[in-house]
Design a protein around this motif. Structure first.
Motif, short mmCIF file in Angstrom:
data_model
loop_
_atom_site.label_atom_id
_atom_site.label_comp_id
_atom_site.label_asym_id
_atom_site.label_seq_id
_atom_site.Cartn_x
_atom_site.Cartn_y
_atom_site.Cartn_z
N PHE A 268 -18.66 24.65 15.39
CA PHE A 268 -17.49 24.74 14.85
C PHE A 268 -17.12 23.15 14.96
CE2 PHE A 268 -17.22 28.52 17.43
CZ PHE A 268 -16.65 29.49 16.44
N LYS A 269 -16.97 22.69 13.50
CA LYS A 269 -16.63 21.24 13.32
C LYS A 269 -15.45 21.04 12.68
CE LYS A 269 -20.21 18.62 11.96
NZ LYS A 269 -21.34 18.03 11.24
N VAL A 270 -14.71 20.11 13.00
CA VAL A 270 -13.39 19.63 12.34
C VAL A 270 -13.55 18.02 12.38
CG1 VAL A 270 -11.06 19.32 12.39
CG2 VAL A 270 -11.90 21.56 13.37
N GLU A 271 -13.76 17.66 10.86
CA GLU A 271 -13.71 16.43 10.44
C GLU A 271 -12.65 15.95 9.77
OE1 GLU A 271 -15.95 14.24 11.49
OE2 GLU A 271 -17.61 15.40 12.47
N TYR A 272 -11.34 15.61 10.52
CA TYR A 272 -10.34 15.27 9.75
C TYR A 272 -10.04 13.50 9.51
CZ TYR A 272 -5.36 15.69 8.71
OH TYR A 272 -4.19 15.50 7.82
N GLN A 273 -10.16 13.28 8.25
CA GLN A 273 -9.91 11.84 7.86
C GLN A 273 -8.73 11.64 6.75
OE1 GLN A 273 -13.85 10.59 6.50
NE2 GLN A 273 -14.63 10.36 8.69
N LYS A 274 -7.65 10.97 7.12
CA LYS A 274 -6.86 10.85 6.03
C LYS A 274 -6.20 9.45 6.30
CE LYS A 274 -2.55 13.38 4.92
NZ LYS A 274 -1.56 14.31 5.44
N LEU A 275 -5.79 9.03 5.17
CA LEU A 275 -5.35 7.59 4.98
C LEU A 275 -4.43 7.08 6.22
CD1 LEU A 275 -5.34 4.78 3.49
CD2 LEU A 275 -3.50 5.74 2.10
N GLY A 276 -4.80 6.26 6.93
CA GLY A 276 -3.49 5.78 7.77
C GLY A 276 -3.71 6.30 9.28
N TYR A 277 -4.42 7.60 9.38
CA TYR A 277 -4.46 8.23 10.61
C TYR A 277 -5.90 8.09 11.47
CZ TYR A 277 -0.37 11.01 9.33
OH TYR A 277 0.95 11.29 8.87
N THR A 278 -5.87 8.15 12.62
CA THR A 278 -7.16 8.20 13.51
C THR A 278 -7.81 9.23 13.03
OG1 THR A 278 -6.21 9.21 15.41
CG2 THR A 278 -6.06 6.80 15.37
N THR A 279 -9.10 9.16 12.79
CA THR A 279 -10.17 10.37 12.66
C THR A 279 -10.34 11.24 13.71
OG1 THR A 279 -11.43 8.80 11.08
CG2 THR A 279 -12.48 10.58 11.87
N LEU A 280 -10.12 12.37 13.30
CA LEU A 280 -10.29 13.65 14.49
C LEU A 280 -11.89 14.18 14.01
CD1 LEU A 280 -7.13 15.43 14.67
CD2 LEU A 280 -8.21 13.91 16.23
N ILE B 265 0.97 -1.20 0.00
CA ILE B 265 0.24 0.06 0.01
C ILE B 265 0.87 1.17 -0.12
CG2 ILE B 265 -0.18 0.06 2.44
CD1 ILE B 265 -2.78 1.00 2.24
N LYS B 266 0.49 2.24 -0.69
CA LYS B 266 1.19 3.53 -0.69
C LYS B 266 0.73 4.55 0.40
CE LYS B 266 3.14 2.04 -4.87
NZ LYS B 266 2.39 0.99 -4.89
N SER B 267 1.47 4.04 1.31
CA SER B 267 1.00 4.89 2.71
C SER B 267 2.14 4.87 3.76
CB SER B 267 -0.15 4.61 3.25
OG SER B 267 -0.64 5.10 4.58
N CYS B 268 2.87 5.79 3.79
CA CYS B 268 4.11 5.93 4.71
C CYS B 268 3.60 5.71 6.26
CB CYS B 268 5.18 7.18 4.84
SG CYS B 268 5.76 7.34 3.11
N VAL B 269 2.30 6.07 6.52
CA VAL B 269 1.80 6.12 7.81
C VAL B 269 1.68 4.60 8.23
CG1 VAL B 269 -0.06 6.50 9.45
CG2 VAL B 269 0.70 8.25 7.56
N ILE B 270 0.93 3.71 7.32
CA ILE B 270 0.68 2.38 7.59
C ILE B 270 1.99 1.40 7.38
CG2 ILE B 270 -0.61 0.50 6.58
CD1 ILE B 270 -2.67 2.34 5.83
N VAL B 271 2.79 1.39 6.61
CA VAL B 271 3.75 0.60 6.24
C VAL B 271 5.44 1.19 6.58
CG1 VAL B 271 2.79 -0.80 4.60
CG2 VAL B 271 4.07 1.38 3.77
N GLY B 272 5.07 2.43 7.01
CA GLY B 272 6.35 3.04 7.50
C GLY B 272 6.95 3.62 6.55
N SER B 273 7.90 4.83 6.86
CA SER B 273 8.75 5.59 5.89
C SER B 273 9.93 5.10 5.45
CB SER B 273 9.14 7.00 6.66
OG SER B 273 9.91 6.80 7.94
N ARG B 274 10.49 3.89 5.92
CA ARG B 274 11.63 3.27 5.41
C ARG B 274 11.13 2.27 4.58
NH1 ARG B 274 15.43 -0.78 7.26
NH2 ARG B 274 14.22 -1.30 8.97
N LYS B 275 11.77 2.41 3.45
CA LYS B 275 11.21 1.40 2.17
C LYS B 275 11.75 0.00 2.61
CE LYS B 275 11.52 0.51 -2.63
NZ LYS B 275 12.25 0.90 -4.03
#
Length: 435
Positions: free
Chosen positions: A375-387, A165-175
């Motif tokens: 005031f609403k902040v709905e933050y969803q980004k691949l690999g990160y917990t939802t805020l 998967i193309k996500s440094c959050v899930i599989v780490g930044s080191r290749k």
């Protein structure tokens, strides 16, 4: 006397109980590991030792142990569950598929590994999580192009995959340089479940079939539609890892050299250990875990949060966001956090600026509409917990004594009224005194 002993014992143990389940320290966690056989504890010891070295407390049990339980009276004993029991037909104690799913629904994490002998019980749990294993119990993943080269040609069921998967959050930044060894069963993602992601995919030449029999019809699962390892982050931020191979986590695959068919490069060690560790980092919230604190809003030039705003007020909004690094909270820096000023629909949508120290802020004018806003902040980004942040605030109109005495846009009308009076006065003078 006995009551006093019990009381002081509880007082002594209470800090440890509180610390073990503290959301401020996601790595202080207790994990239940359910096994088919205690031999798996030895054959997969490198994976378990990597968890223990990072501060996890592992409790090993046989999956059919009659004394095992996940919770009692609504209180869970564990923060995560590892199911390395692919052949189990029925759990012991008070655990059943519904209990496992309730465990996840309560915000806890799960790692599930199957293999070619996967039971209906394990398949049923995976299906409820949005993953469908091949219905043929004898089918395994076969790849005549992307197999791992070995001394014996074999049936090409030992796969060497590098489609991550193309996500440094899930599989780490080191290749992960070396291919990952996989030997097990295929699964597909339920198209109705948008939360499931392929962490490790099969190559376009792979298919799922029984290697001991000839194909009488085209296989149902083929190519990149086959997922080897999948991850899910639920809407409550619980994380799940589902693998079609228990051997992927084994010491043998961790230490084994690997060469992918068609590649001249042979690696002294497969990428399994690195892949398993970085995935477990993510599943157990050692990476990609966000928290938001100090949500504030106030009028420009003031510091205190008001009970309500007035239309057209200038206001400032700020929030601090941090990411857990595995040991401490560090500022989370990005440029895509947005805030909505919301009533039925967003009246204002602003991208927050950051000071690169975790603080996000913006300023805007309250719209010329009164009512109850959020005031609403709905933050969803691949690999990160939802805020999901929400703060309610009423907005009132001007009071009768707060309107401007003279409105600039009405000056033409003021002028026309006074010019009419002046004209009437002149006309009267002329009419009365003109002979």
């Amino acid at each position: 006397m006995s009551k006093s002993v019990v009381f002081f014992t509880l007082i002594a143990v209470l800090p440890f109980l509180c610390g073990a389940f503290s959301p401020e320290h996601p790595t202080d966690r207790k994990i239940l590991v359910l096994l088919d056989d205690f031999a798996i504890k030895s054959s997969h010891s490198l994976f378990f030792k990597s968890l223990q070295s990072r501060g996890f407390d592992l409790d090993f049990k046989l999956a059919d142990d009659p004394k095992i339980a996940l919770q009692r009276h609504g209180r869970y004993f564990y923060d995560a569950l590892i199911l390395f029991a692919p052949t189990i037909e029925r759990f012991g104690g008070s655990i059943d598929p519904a209990a496992v799913l309730d465990f996840v629904d309560s915000g806890h994490d799960l790692i599930l590994a199957a293999d070619s002998n996967g039971s209906e019980l394990i398949r049923a749990i995976a299906t409820e999580c949005g993953v469908d294993f091949d219905e043929d119990p004898a089918a395994v993943v076969i790849d005549h192009t992307g197999y791992a080269v070995s001394e014996s040609e074999g049936d090409h069921t030992l796969i060497a995959s590098d489609d991550l998967i193309k996500s440094c959050v899930i599989v780490g930044s080191r290749k992960i340089e070396a291919p990952i060894l996989f030997q097990g069963i295929a699964h597909t993602l339920n198209p109705a479940n948008s939360l499931v992601l392929k962490a490790l995919s099969a190559s376009p030449s792979a298919y799922s079939a029984n290697p001991k029999s000839k194909l009488s019809s085209p296989p149902q699962l083929t190519g990149s539609a086959i997922s080897l390892v999948s991850v899910i982050q639920a809407r409550n931020n619980a994380r799940i890892l589902i693998s079609g191979s228990l051997s992927l986590f084994s010491n043998r695959f961790f230490k084994s050299g690997v060469q992918k068919a068609g590649s001249p490069t042979r690696y002294a060690k497969s990428g399994n250990e690195q892949f398993s560790i970085v995935l477990s980092n993510w599943v157990f919230h050692e990476r990609g875990h966000l928290k938001a604190v100090n949500v504030r809003h106030h009028k420009v030039g003031e510091a205190d949060e008001p009970a309500m705003y007035r239309i057209n007020d200038e206001l400032e909004y700020s929030v601090e966001i941090y990411e857990w690094s595995g040991k401490a909270w560090e500022p989370y820096v990005t440029d895509d956090v947005q805030v909505q000023f919301y009533m039925m629909s967003p009246y204002v949508l602003k991208t927050l600026s950051t000071d690169n120290k975790g603080r996000y802020h913006t300023a805007f004018k309250v719209p010329d509409v009164y009512g109850v806003f959020q005031f609403k902040v709905e933050y969803q980004k691949l690999g990160y917990t939802t805020l999901s942040l929400s703060k309610q605030i009423p907005v009132r109109p001007f009071r009768h004594n707060e309107y401007e005495r003279f409105i600039p846009t009405a000056y033409p009308y003021y002028g026309s009224a006074f010019s009419m009076m002046a004209g009437f006065f002149i006309f009267t003078i002329v009419h009365l005194y003109n002979k």
